[in-house]
Scaffold this motif. Structure first.
Motif, mmCIF file in Angstrom:
data_model
loop_
_atom_site.group_PDB
_atom_site.id
_atom_site.type_symbol
_atom_site.label_atom_id
_atom_site.label_comp_id
_atom_site.label_asym_id
_atom_site.label_seq_id
_atom_site.Cartn_x
_atom_site.Cartn_y
_atom_site.Cartn_z
ATOM 1 N N VAL A 109 -40.451 -37.853 32.159
ATOM 2 C CA VAL A 109 -40.834 -38.825 31.130
ATOM 3 C C VAL A 109 -39.794 -39.924 31.028
ATOM 4 O O VAL A 109 -40.126 -41.117 30.957
ATOM 5 C CB VAL A 109 -41.035 -38.120 29.773
ATOM 6 C CG1 VAL A 109 -41.244 -39.155 28.665
ATOM 7 C CG2 VAL A 109 -42.232 -37.177 29.839
ATOM 8 N N ALA A 110 -38.527 -39.543 31.042
ATOM 9 C CA ALA A 110 -37.445 -40.533 30.949
ATOM 10 C C ALA A 110 -37.473 -41.487 32.140
ATOM 11 O O ALA A 110 -37.308 -42.709 31.982
ATOM 12 C CB ALA A 110 -36.099 -39.820 30.865
ATOM 13 N N LEU A 139 -50.819 -40.308 27.517
ATOM 14 C CA LEU A 139 -51.055 -40.639 26.116
ATOM 15 C C LEU A 139 -50.092 -39.905 25.190
ATOM 16 O O LEU A 139 -49.593 -40.466 24.216
ATOM 17 C CB LEU A 139 -52.497 -40.305 25.732
ATOM 18 C CG LEU A 139 -53.586 -41.195 26.331
ATOM 19 C CD1 LEU A 139 -54.962 -40.597 26.076
ATOM 20 C CD2 LEU A 139 -53.512 -42.601 25.759
ATOM 21 N N VAL A 140 -49.838 -38.628 25.494
ATOM 22 C CA VAL A 140 -48.971 -37.816 24.640
ATOM 23 C C VAL A 140 -47.514 -38.236 24.754
ATOM 24 O O VAL A 140 -46.783 -38.304 23.751
ATOM 25 C CB VAL A 140 -49.125 -36.319 24.988
ATOM 26 C CG1 VAL A 140 -48.039 -35.475 24.314
ATOM 27 C CG2 VAL A 140 -50.509 -35.817 24.576
ATOM 28 N N THR A 141 -47.066 -38.536 25.974
ATOM 29 C CA THR A 141 -45.636 -38.793 26.205
ATOM 30 C C THR A 141 -45.254 -40.265 26.183
ATOM 31 O O THR A 141 -44.087 -40.599 25.987
ATOM 32 C CB THR A 141 -45.203 -38.221 27.568
ATOM 33 O OG1 THR A 141 -45.891 -38.941 28.617
ATOM 34 C CG2 THR A 141 -45.525 -36.742 27.666
ATOM 35 N N LEU A 187 -42.978 -28.303 37.451
ATOM 36 C CA LEU A 187 -42.277 -28.626 36.207
ATOM 37 C C LEU A 187 -42.859 -27.881 35.014
ATOM 38 O O LEU A 187 -42.123 -27.468 34.124
ATOM 39 C CB LEU A 187 -42.328 -30.138 35.945
ATOM 40 C CG LEU A 187 -41.755 -31.059 37.022
ATOM 41 C CD1 LEU A 187 -41.714 -32.494 36.509
ATOM 42 C CD2 LEU A 187 -40.372 -30.618 37.472
ATOM 43 N N ALA A 188 -44.183 -27.717 34.957
ATOM 44 C CA ALA A 188 -44.803 -27.022 33.831
ATOM 45 C C ALA A 188 -46.266 -26.740 34.143
ATOM 46 O O ALA A 188 -46.898 -27.470 34.904
ATOM 47 C CB ALA A 188 -44.697 -27.847 32.548
ATOM 48 N N VAL A 189 -46.794 -25.684 33.518
ATOM 49 C CA VAL A 189 -48.215 -25.374 33.626
ATOM 50 C C VAL A 189 -48.906 -25.784 32.331
ATOM 51 O O VAL A 189 -48.302 -25.770 31.252
ATOM 52 C CB VAL A 189 -48.473 -23.877 33.889
ATOM 53 C CG1 VAL A 189 -47.928 -23.473 35.249
ATOM 54 C CG2 VAL A 189 -47.885 -23.002 32.795
ATOM 55 N N GLY A 208 -41.762 -29.029 25.654
ATOM 56 C CA GLY A 208 -41.644 -29.986 24.559
ATOM 57 C C GLY A 208 -42.864 -30.840 24.314
ATOM 58 O O GLY A 208 -42.823 -31.743 23.477
ATOM 59 N N PHE A 209 -43.982 -30.555 25.019
ATOM 60 C CA PHE A 209 -45.172 -31.383 24.890
ATOM 61 C C PHE A 209 -46.421 -30.519 24.694
ATOM 62 O O PHE A 209 -47.279 -30.399 25.582
ATOM 63 C CB PHE A 209 -45.330 -32.284 26.119
ATOM 64 C CG PHE A 209 -44.128 -33.149 26.375
ATOM 65 C CD1 PHE A 209 -43.909 -34.300 25.633
ATOM 66 C CD2 PHE A 209 -43.180 -32.788 27.331
ATOM 67 C CE1 PHE A 209 -42.789 -35.092 25.852
ATOM 68 C CE2 PHE A 209 -42.064 -33.571 27.553
ATOM 69 C CZ PHE A 209 -41.854 -34.730 26.809
#
Length: 261
Positions: A109-110, A139-141, A187-189, A208-209
């Motif tokens: 994200v960064a 949209l979320v991040t 990175l994530a599921v 975190g999301f």
């Protein structure tokens, strides 16, 4: 299978085809017809003889998202298709090519915010679960990413592995072997909890999301006027196949869970 060979739906279709061939003593042949996020292949089944010999295993994005994003659909899901059974449920995983210098979702994200619009992501087509997952993520991040649609999961995954695109919300079924071999970094599921196929990978919520929560299903369908007794037979045999230990193992090891009924 209305997607190219090499994708998760292709894998699921082939696993069920083998199980049904063994059970019914008939040859089930997988015909891959990709394009238009499943519409082309599914339309071919809609127009096929309603005799139980032409079926489609397709995805929730084909049946539930496409009608909302295509100006004109070549078929009406509820009018032209008869549901046989669910066959599987799966989630997506956010994977990156190891050349992308990020190891966490927050780092991605960064980076995306530091270089808005310069980071591409692939998908299996406009309206696919990979596309919708990434747009929800955007949209979320607030991370600005650029969409590169492909004609299926297979071609998109090949370019991801080659580094032509740096990231993708890909199916667990397709991504798991490449994550385990180190060719992709997970990175994530998406979804409520960690997946047994990749237990070391965080959920989006843990990263975190929590708003990036996506799961998808696949189903078998037939032309609408297929006789009820044929639908009933196929339904019973699909449920029986879903309980087959070999089928369960093949799907689970790749991140998909059989779900018939």
């Amino acid at each position: 299978v209305p997607y190219p060979a090499g994708g998760s739906l292709d894998l699921i279709g082939r696993v069920y085809a083998k199980a049904l061939s063994d059970s019914l003593g008939q040859s089930f042949i997988v015909d891959n017809r990709g394009g238009a996020n499943g519409n082309i292949g599914t339309e071919a089944v809609v127009n096929a003889p309603a005799d139980g010999y032409t079926l489609v295993i397709t995805s929730s994005s084909n049946l539930t998202i496409n009608p909302g994003i295509y100006r004109k659909m070549p078929f009406d899901v509820q009018r032209d298709l008869a549901p046989v059974s669910l066959v599987a449920v799966q989630r997506n995983v956010l994977v990156v090519n190891p050349s992308l210098p990020v190891h966490t979702v927050k780092e991605l994200v960064a980076l995306a915010k530091a270089k808005p619009g310069t980071i591409n992501y692939g998908s299996s087509g406009v309206g696919s679960s990979a596309h919708m997952s990434a747009e929800l993520f955007r949209l979320v991040t607030g991370a600005e990413l650029t969409h590169v649609p492909y004609k299926g999961v297979g071609p998109a995954t090949n370019d991801l592995l080659a580094g032509q695109i740096p990231l993708m919300f890909n199916n667990l079924a397709v991504s798991t072997p490449f994550v385990k071999s180190g060719r992709l970094r997970a990175l994530a599921v998406t979804g409520k909890g960690r997946h047994p196929a990749l237990p070391q990978v965080q959920t989006m919520s843990e990263a975190g999301f929590p708003g990036v929560d996506v799961s998808l299903w696949e189903a078998m369908l037939a032309p609408a006027s297929t006789p009820p007794e044929i639908i009933a037979l196929l339904n019973a045999e699909t449920i029986k196949a879903s309980q087959n230990a070999e089928l369960k193992e093949r799907l689970a090891s790749a991140g998909a869970d059989p779900s018939a009924g």
